[in-house]
Every structure is written in C-alpha cells, then in structure tokens.
Design a protein around this motif. Structure first.
Motif, PDB file in Angstrom:
ATOM      1  N   PRO A 245      -0.555  -4.292 -43.552  1.00  0.00           N
ATOM      2  CA  PRO A 245      -0.305  -4.357 -44.999  1.00  0.00           C
ATOM      3  C   PRO A 245       1.162  -4.134 -45.356  1.00  0.00           C
ATOM      4  CG  PRO A 245      -2.284  -3.075 -44.554  1.00  0.00           C
ATOM      5  CD  PRO A 245      -1.656  -3.358 -43.223  1.00  0.00           C
ATOM      6  N   GLU A 246       1.833  -3.248 -44.599  1.00  0.00           N
ATOM      7  CA  GLU A 246       3.242  -2.977 -44.883  1.00  0.00           C
ATOM      8  C   GLU A 246       4.114  -4.205 -44.644  1.00  0.00           C
ATOM      9  OE1 GLU A 246       1.144   0.789 -43.819  1.00  0.00           O
ATOM     10  OE2 GLU A 246       1.311  -1.193 -42.876  1.00  0.00           O
ATOM     11  N   ALA A 247       3.815  -4.937 -43.574  1.00  0.00           N
ATOM     12  CA  ALA A 247       4.577  -6.147 -43.265  1.00  0.00           C
ATOM     13  C   ALA A 247       4.276  -7.255 -44.271  1.00  0.00           C
ATOM     14  CB  ALA A 247       4.265  -6.612 -41.851  1.00  0.00           C
ATOM     15  N   VAL A 248       3.005  -7.452 -44.566  1.00  0.00           N
ATOM     16  CA  VAL A 248       2.593  -8.508 -45.495  1.00  0.00           C
ATOM     17  C   VAL A 248       3.181  -8.272 -46.883  1.00  0.00           C
ATOM     18  CG1 VAL A 248       0.605  -9.517 -46.673  1.00  0.00           C
ATOM     19  CG2 VAL A 248       0.505  -9.084 -44.203  1.00  0.00           C
ATOM     20  N   GLU A 249       3.244  -7.013 -47.300  1.00  0.00           N
ATOM     21  CA  GLU A 249       3.816  -6.704 -48.607  1.00  0.00           C
ATOM     22  C   GLU A 249       5.268  -7.161 -48.704  1.00  0.00           C
ATOM     23  OE1 GLU A 249       4.955  -2.917 -51.501  1.00  0.00           O
ATOM     24  OE2 GLU A 249       3.957  -2.552 -49.581  1.00  0.00           O
ATOM     25  N   MET A 250       6.025  -6.986 -47.634  1.00  0.00           N
ATOM     26  CA  MET A 250       7.431  -7.369 -47.680  1.00  0.00           C
ATOM     27  C   MET A 250       7.601  -8.884 -47.667  1.00  0.00           C
ATOM     28  SD  MET A 250       8.589  -4.520 -48.196  1.00  0.00           S
ATOM     29  CE  MET A 250      10.158  -5.230 -48.588  1.00  0.00           C
ATOM     30  N   ILE A 251       6.705  -9.608 -47.012  1.00  0.00           N
ATOM     31  CA  ILE A 251       6.763 -11.068 -47.066  1.00  0.00           C
ATOM     32  C   ILE A 251       6.476 -11.532 -48.492  1.00  0.00           C
ATOM     33  CG2 ILE A 251       5.754 -13.212 -46.206  1.00  0.00           C
ATOM     34  CD1 ILE A 251       5.072 -11.705 -43.624  1.00  0.00           C
ATOM     35  N   SER A 407       6.530 -20.494 -42.784  1.00  0.00           N
ATOM     36  CA  SER A 407       5.460 -21.123 -43.587  1.00  0.00           C
ATOM     37  C   SER A 407       5.118 -20.276 -44.801  1.00  0.00           C
ATOM     38  CB  SER A 407       4.214 -21.333 -42.725  1.00  0.00           C
ATOM     39  OG  SER A 407       4.455 -22.297 -41.717  1.00  0.00           O
ATOM     40  N   ALA A 408       5.078 -18.957 -44.618  1.00  0.00           N
ATOM     41  CA  ALA A 408       4.757 -18.067 -45.737  1.00  0.00           C
ATOM     42  C   ALA A 408       5.884 -18.062 -46.770  1.00  0.00           C
ATOM     43  CB  ALA A 408       4.503 -16.656 -45.215  1.00  0.00           C
ATOM     44  N   LEU A 409       7.124 -18.023 -46.317  1.00  0.00           N
ATOM     45  CA  LEU A 409       8.247 -17.982 -47.250  1.00  0.00           C
ATOM     46  C   LEU A 409       8.415 -19.286 -48.001  1.00  0.00           C
ATOM     47  CD1 LEU A 409      10.886 -16.071 -45.071  1.00  0.00           C
ATOM     48  CD2 LEU A 409       9.418 -15.154 -46.872  1.00  0.00           C
ATOM     49  N   LEU A 410       7.956 -20.383 -47.398  1.00  0.00           N
ATOM     50  CA  LEU A 410       8.004 -21.686 -48.073  1.00  0.00           C
ATOM     51  C   LEU A 410       6.798 -21.900 -48.982  1.00  0.00           C
ATOM     52  CD1 LEU A 410       9.227 -23.901 -45.092  1.00  0.00           C
ATOM     53  CD2 LEU A 410      10.525 -23.351 -47.169  1.00  0.00           C
ATOM     54  N   GLY A 411       5.879 -20.945 -48.989  1.00  0.00           N
ATOM     55  CA  GLY A 411       4.692 -21.059 -49.823  1.00  0.00           C
ATOM     56  C   GLY A 411       3.616 -21.953 -49.250  1.00  0.00           C
ATOM     57  N   LYS A 412       3.700 -22.279 -47.956  1.00  0.00           N
ATOM     58  CA  LYS A 412       2.709 -23.152 -47.320  1.00  0.00           C
ATOM     59  C   LYS A 412       1.484 -22.380 -46.826  1.00  0.00           C
ATOM     60  CE  LYS A 412       6.185 -26.490 -45.722  1.00  0.00           C
ATOM     61  NZ  LYS A 412       6.799 -27.143 -44.525  1.00  0.00           N
ATOM     62  N   LYS A 413       1.637 -21.076 -46.616  1.00  0.00           N
ATOM     63  CA  LYS A 413       0.542 -20.217 -46.182  1.00  0.00           C
ATOM     64  C   LYS A 413       0.609 -18.906 -46.928  1.00  0.00           C
ATOM     65  CE  LYS A 413      -0.616 -21.430 -41.364  1.00  0.00           C
ATOM     66  NZ  LYS A 413      -0.732 -20.893 -39.974  1.00  0.00           N
ATOM     67  N   GLN A 416      -0.700 -13.018 -45.543  1.00  0.00           N
ATOM     68  CA  GLN A 416      -1.633 -12.378 -44.612  1.00  0.00           C
ATOM     69  C   GLN A 416      -2.135 -13.371 -43.568  1.00  0.00           C
ATOM     70  OE1 GLN A 416      -2.860  -8.827 -44.733  1.00  0.00           O
ATOM     71  NE2 GLN A 416      -3.037  -9.609 -42.649  1.00  0.00           N
ATOM     72  N   LYS A 417      -2.466 -14.574 -44.007  1.00  0.00           N
ATOM     73  CA  LYS A 417      -2.933 -15.609 -43.090  1.00  0.00           C
ATOM     74  C   LYS A 417      -1.850 -15.949 -42.072  1.00  0.00           C
ATOM     75  CE  LYS A 417      -5.154 -19.250 -41.462  1.00  0.00           C
ATOM     76  NZ  LYS A 417      -6.174 -19.080 -40.392  1.00  0.00           N
ATOM     77  N   ALA A 418      -0.611 -16.069 -42.538  1.00  0.00           N
ATOM     78  CA  ALA A 418       0.495 -16.420 -41.643  1.00  0.00           C
ATOM     79  C   ALA A 418       0.681 -15.360 -40.568  1.00  0.00           C
ATOM     80  CB  ALA A 418       1.780 -16.595 -42.448  1.00  0.00           C
ATOM     81  N   MET A 419       0.638 -14.101 -40.951  1.00  0.00           N
ATOM     82  CA  MET A 419       0.867 -13.036 -39.969  1.00  0.00           C
ATOM     83  C   MET A 419      -0.343 -12.838 -39.052  1.00  0.00           C
ATOM     84  SD  MET A 419       3.966 -11.957 -40.008  1.00  0.00           S
ATOM     85  CE  MET A 419       4.332 -13.716 -40.177  1.00  0.00           C
ATOM     86  N   ASP A 420      -1.529 -13.062 -39.567  1.00  0.00           N
ATOM     87  CA  ASP A 420      -2.713 -13.018 -38.700  1.00  0.00           C
ATOM     88  C   ASP A 420      -2.620 -14.118 -37.636  1.00  0.00           C
ATOM     89  OD1 ASP A 420      -3.844 -10.861 -39.983  1.00  0.00           O
ATOM     90  OD2 ASP A 420      -5.183 -12.064 -41.241  1.00  0.00           O
ATOM     91  N   ASP A 421      -2.175 -15.295 -38.052  1.00  0.00           N
ATOM     92  CA  ASP A 421      -2.015 -16.400 -37.100  1.00  0.00           C
ATOM     93  C   ASP A 421      -0.928 -16.082 -36.072  1.00  0.00           C
ATOM     94  OD1 ASP A 421      -4.001 -17.762 -38.422  1.00  0.00           O
ATOM     95  OD2 ASP A 421      -2.644 -19.165 -39.446  1.00  0.00           O
ATOM     96  N   ALA A 422       0.156 -15.476 -36.532  1.00  0.00           N
ATOM     97  CA  ALA A 422       1.228 -15.106 -35.613  1.00  0.00           C
ATOM     98  C   ALA A 422       0.734 -14.083 -34.593  1.00  0.00           C
ATOM     99  CB  ALA A 422       2.418 -14.539 -36.389  1.00  0.00           C
ATOM    100  N   ALA A 423      -0.017 -13.095 -35.063  1.00  0.00           N
ATOM    101  CA  ALA A 423      -0.544 -12.065 -34.158  1.00  0.00           C
ATOM    102  C   ALA A 423      -1.482 -12.668 -33.129  1.00  0.00           C
ATOM    103  CB  ALA A 423      -1.241 -10.979 -34.966  1.00  0.00           C
ATOM    104  N   ALA A 424      -2.331 -13.612 -33.566  1.00  0.00           N
ATOM    105  CA  ALA A 424      -3.266 -14.257 -32.639  1.00  0.00           C
ATOM    106  C   ALA A 424      -2.515 -15.033 -31.551  1.00  0.00           C
ATOM    107  CB  ALA A 424      -4.208 -15.182 -33.412  1.00  0.00           C
ATOM    108  N   LYS A 425      -1.468 -15.735 -31.933  1.00  0.00           N
ATOM    109  CA  LYS A 425      -0.676 -16.491 -30.959  1.00  0.00           C
ATOM    110  C   LYS A 425       0.045 -15.542 -29.996  1.00  0.00           C
ATOM    111  CE  LYS A 425       0.091 -20.430 -34.073  1.00  0.00           C
ATOM    112  NZ  LYS A 425       1.096 -21.156 -34.895  1.00  0.00           N
ATOM    113  N   SER A 426       0.530 -14.430 -30.521  1.00  0.00           N
ATOM    114  CA  SER A 426       1.203 -13.449 -29.661  1.00  0.00           C
ATOM    115  C   SER A 426       0.227 -12.869 -28.646  1.00  0.00           C
ATOM    116  CB  SER A 426       1.821 -12.339 -30.521  1.00  0.00           C
ATOM    117  OG  SER A 426       2.888 -12.820 -31.293  1.00  0.00           O
ATOM    118  N   ARG A 427      -0.981 -12.607 -29.083  1.00  0.00           N
ATOM    119  CA  ARG A 427      -1.980 -12.042 -28.153  1.00  0.00           C
ATOM    120  C   ARG A 427      -2.361 -13.054 -27.070  1.00  0.00           C
ATOM    121  NH1 ARG A 427      -4.562  -9.648 -33.491  1.00  0.00           N
ATOM    122  NH2 ARG A 427      -3.542  -7.595 -33.467  1.00  0.00           N
TER     123      ARG A 427
END
Length: 432
Positions: A245-251, A407-413, A416-427
């Motif tokens: 939540p802390e990261a998503v809030e800053m995005i 994608s999130a900063l451009l308003g395309k995602k 929360q969805k963008a960071m969840d996707d990033a975390a999944a790819k990292s894992r």
C-alpha cells in the motif's frame, strides 16, 4: 616492451569496434555514464624504461564524467614515476559483460576497476573480488576515512570489498528564474511545500510546468526514494515488496500530478530534461551527474536535497562508484601501486567533485575546497541514503518494476494492478 599476443589483439579490436558502434548509436541523454562516446585505450604494458609499474584501470565512465576521471589519473601519473595507471573506458551499457569476459582471463583482466555498489554482492558471490583490508592497511587507508553507507554495504561476511569514490543520491534541481517569478524564496523540503510550489510554478499559457514527471529513467532513483519515504520497501527480507500500500500510494500521488495538470501526461525518455533545459520545467529530480550539462547550457539553476514527499521519514535512493580489485590479483608490486593510487585519490579527488559528484572520502568532504562547490549540499543527505537491496541479482529481479511503473504513470494500468504484475514477474525470475 612485452610482445602483444593474438588473443589480446583480438579482444582489443572487439572492444574498440563495440565502443565505436555504441558511440554512433548514442544512449540515454542523462549527462552521465550512458551519454557520449568512450575513449580508446591500450591497457597493460611495461614502461619502456622498465622502471615504472603499470596498472590497468577499467571504468564505465563513457560520458562527460570520463574526462574528469582522466584528469585525476593524469595528475596522479605526473605526480610520481613509480607507477603509471592506464585508464580504460568501457562502454557503460556493456561494462559488466566485458568485465565478466576479462575476469575469466588472468592475462586480459584489469588490475583494478570501478564497480557500482549494488553489483558488489553479486561479484562477491561469484568469488571475483579481493577483500580490501590488507591493501588498504598497507596504503594507510581505513574504513573510518569514508562515508559509512557504502562501506557498510560492501562489507560482506565481515570482509570489506571496496573503497568508495563517491555517493550519488537523487537530488532536486530547480530553475531559480522561475522560482523568483513565482515568488518562491526557497526550494521545497516536504510534500506540502512541494505541492504548493509546483502549483505556483505551473503556467499552462506559457507552456511552463511546475514538475515534469518522467515515466522512464530516472524513475530507478525516484520510485525507491518515494517508497522508502512513505514507510514501504522494495524487499522485505525474503520477497519483493513493491506492491505494498505504501508503494502504490506514491504511484497514485505521481499520477495525480498529471491529472492536476502540473505535469504533461506522456513524457518520453529525457523529456523532463529537455523541458528543464528549455526553461519550461521548474523542478527536476535527477542525479549529480547532470551538473555538467546544466552548466554548459547556462541555466540559472539551484541544487537541493530531495524533499520528503512520503509520510514516514526522510530517505533517498543513491548509487556509489567503488574501487574494487579482482580476487586473482596477487602481484605485490601491482597491489602496492593500486594502494598508492587509492591513497592519492582519497586526498586529491576534487576533479571528480567538479563533475557534480559528492565524494566519499571524508578528508575531501570536510575540505574548504569541496564545501565551496554548489554540489556540496548533496552530502547533507548522506546520513539517510539507501542503496538497492543487498540481494543477489537484484537488477534482474527488479527489472519488471520499470515497465509496469511506466504503464501506471501513463494511466494505462491502475497502480495496484501494475505493481502486482511487476511482483509476479519478479517472482518468476526468482523461480518462486
């Protein structure tokens, strides 16, 4: 003079061709390691007199900063005749690939080199680096002579693996003329001051923005800074944590600057810098390496520490250039020469500071000459700098962040969805 073998000649030609191709193609226009071409060099060879010990020194400084390092090396070489440092610039985009190849060959490897601090854990794990305690002690260097953060980071399992040259945190550049026109007396230090300032600074009729939000580089410095300031983290000790939540809030906060009209909505690579150079962007968050470019452009700008935008604490992402030595280095004369050069740098690195960097050697930081520089204020943030998580292969693990964040900063995602996707790819990259 030693006879040059065919293997070295082939490697030299390959590196020269690579450097020429990359110089022609260019790269990120950030004014630092990724900008401009590289300087060709020969490497190691015995001096004609047979009396001077030659040292091969590799760096990734293929931008404007390379000239500042070259000047420092040249001065060292002129100051004595026992050693000669042969300064080689490798293209920064290929630096670690070239280094891996060189380290696999005892004949072709550098005697010492520059390494980014967040690469050190990976190279220690590879068994590629020499602990620095003995070399440093012989040269009269101590850990206490340097800024604490990079020393701590490069001390692994009780062994010290690098001697830091600088610390380069994210900083705030601001256009003094635009600030004066808007009636703002001082750069902002927190979120409320920042938000009030960028509103005053924005003049859409003149095409001037208070803050132009980059969607790509240098978000690698901005995003971690905001996450840490907001009480979040990138790594929780066992797993990635940048979908918190802390990261998503800053995005969401960054995207909100676009939605409020403070920033244009689709900023391409280096777009925020182009507008800053044109006097159309009042504030830019970037690294110390930008100083030379801004000086050359003749902009009336100021430098200030990164304001605390997050709600929890002051923090700032930083990098650090460090001197390291290959583990296979055993020649006593070579090690003595490296120590002599590093001792010289610890007290004679103002040429590097002139590039915009804040030095890691405390004698230089405390000198009147350094304190007189406009970039001396960067050192004010050293007490709360943070580096990338001390995790093996972090650059590979964290790579998915940047595309999803864009994608999130451009308003395309949604953030929360963008960071969840990033975390999944990292894992997936970690095989989790």
């Amino acid at each position: 003079m030693k006879k040059v073998n065919k293997r070295w000649t082939t490697l030299y030609l390959m590196l020269t061709i690579t450097a020429l191709v990359l110089a022609a193609c260019g790269g990120n226009n950030n004014g630092g390691e990724n900008a401009g071409g590289s300087e060709p060099a020969n490497g190691r060879g015995q001096a004609a007199s047979g009396k001077t010990q030659e040292l091969l020194f590799w760096t990734p400084f293929s931008g404007a900063d390379g000239e500042f390092m070259k000047k420092m090396v040249d001065k060292y070489n002129s100051s004595q005749d026992a050693y000669k440092v042969n300064f080689v610039i490798q293209p920064s985009g290929e630096y670690y690939k070239q280094l891996d190849v060189a380290l696999s060959s005892s004949k072709d490897r550098p005697d010492f080199m520059i390494m980014h601090v967040d690469q050190i854990p990976t190279y220690v794990n590879k068994g590629a680096l020499l602990p620095m305690e003995e070399l440093a002690a012989a040269a009269g260097l101590n850990q206490a002579d340097y800024v604490e953060a990079p020393v701590q980071y490069a001390t692994i399992d009780g062994k010290w693996y690098s001697i830091p040259l600088d610390v380069h945190p994210l900083v705030m550049y601001y256009n003094k003329d635009l600030f004066e026109k808007a009636g703002i007396a001082a750069p902002p230090t927190n979120r409320s001051e920042f938000e009030a300032a960028v509103e005053k600074l924005t003049d859409k009729s003149a095409g001037v923005y208070g803050y132009v939000l980059p969607t790509l580089w240098p978000q690698q410095f901005i995003f971690p800074t905001l996450v840490w300031q907001n009480g979040g983290d990138l790594w929780n000790g066992t797993d990635v944590a940048y979908n918190s939540p802390e990261a998503v809030e800053m995005i969401s906060w960054m995207r909100g600057l676009v939605e409020k009209g403070i920033s244009p909505g689709n900023v391409q690579q280096d777009g925020e810098n182009t507008l800053f150079l044109q006097g159309k962007n009042a504030i830019q968050f970037n690294g110390p390496w930008m100083k030379g470019q801004f000086d050359q452009a003749g902009i009336n700008y100021g430098i200030a520490p990164m304001p605390q935008i997050g709600k929890a604490k002051q923090a700032v992402f930083a990098g650090s250039h460090n001197f390291v030595v290959p583990k296979d280095a055993t020649d006593e004369a070579t090690l003595a020469g490296i120590g002599d050069f590093l001792k010289y740098v610890s007290a004679n690195s103002m040429d590097w500071a002139a590039s915009g960097q804040a030095l890691a050697a405390k004698p230089m930081l405390q000198s009147a000459e350094f304190k007189a520089l406009p970039n001396a204020i960067i050192a004010d943030s050293f007490e709360y700098v943070q580096f990338s998580p001390n995790v093996l292969n972090w650059s590979t693990i964290s790579e998915p962040i940047w595309g999803e964040l864009s994608s999130a900063l451009l308003g395309k995602k949604e953030p929360q969805k963008a960071m969840d996707d990033a975390a999944a790819k990292s894992r997936q990259a970690m095989n989790k």
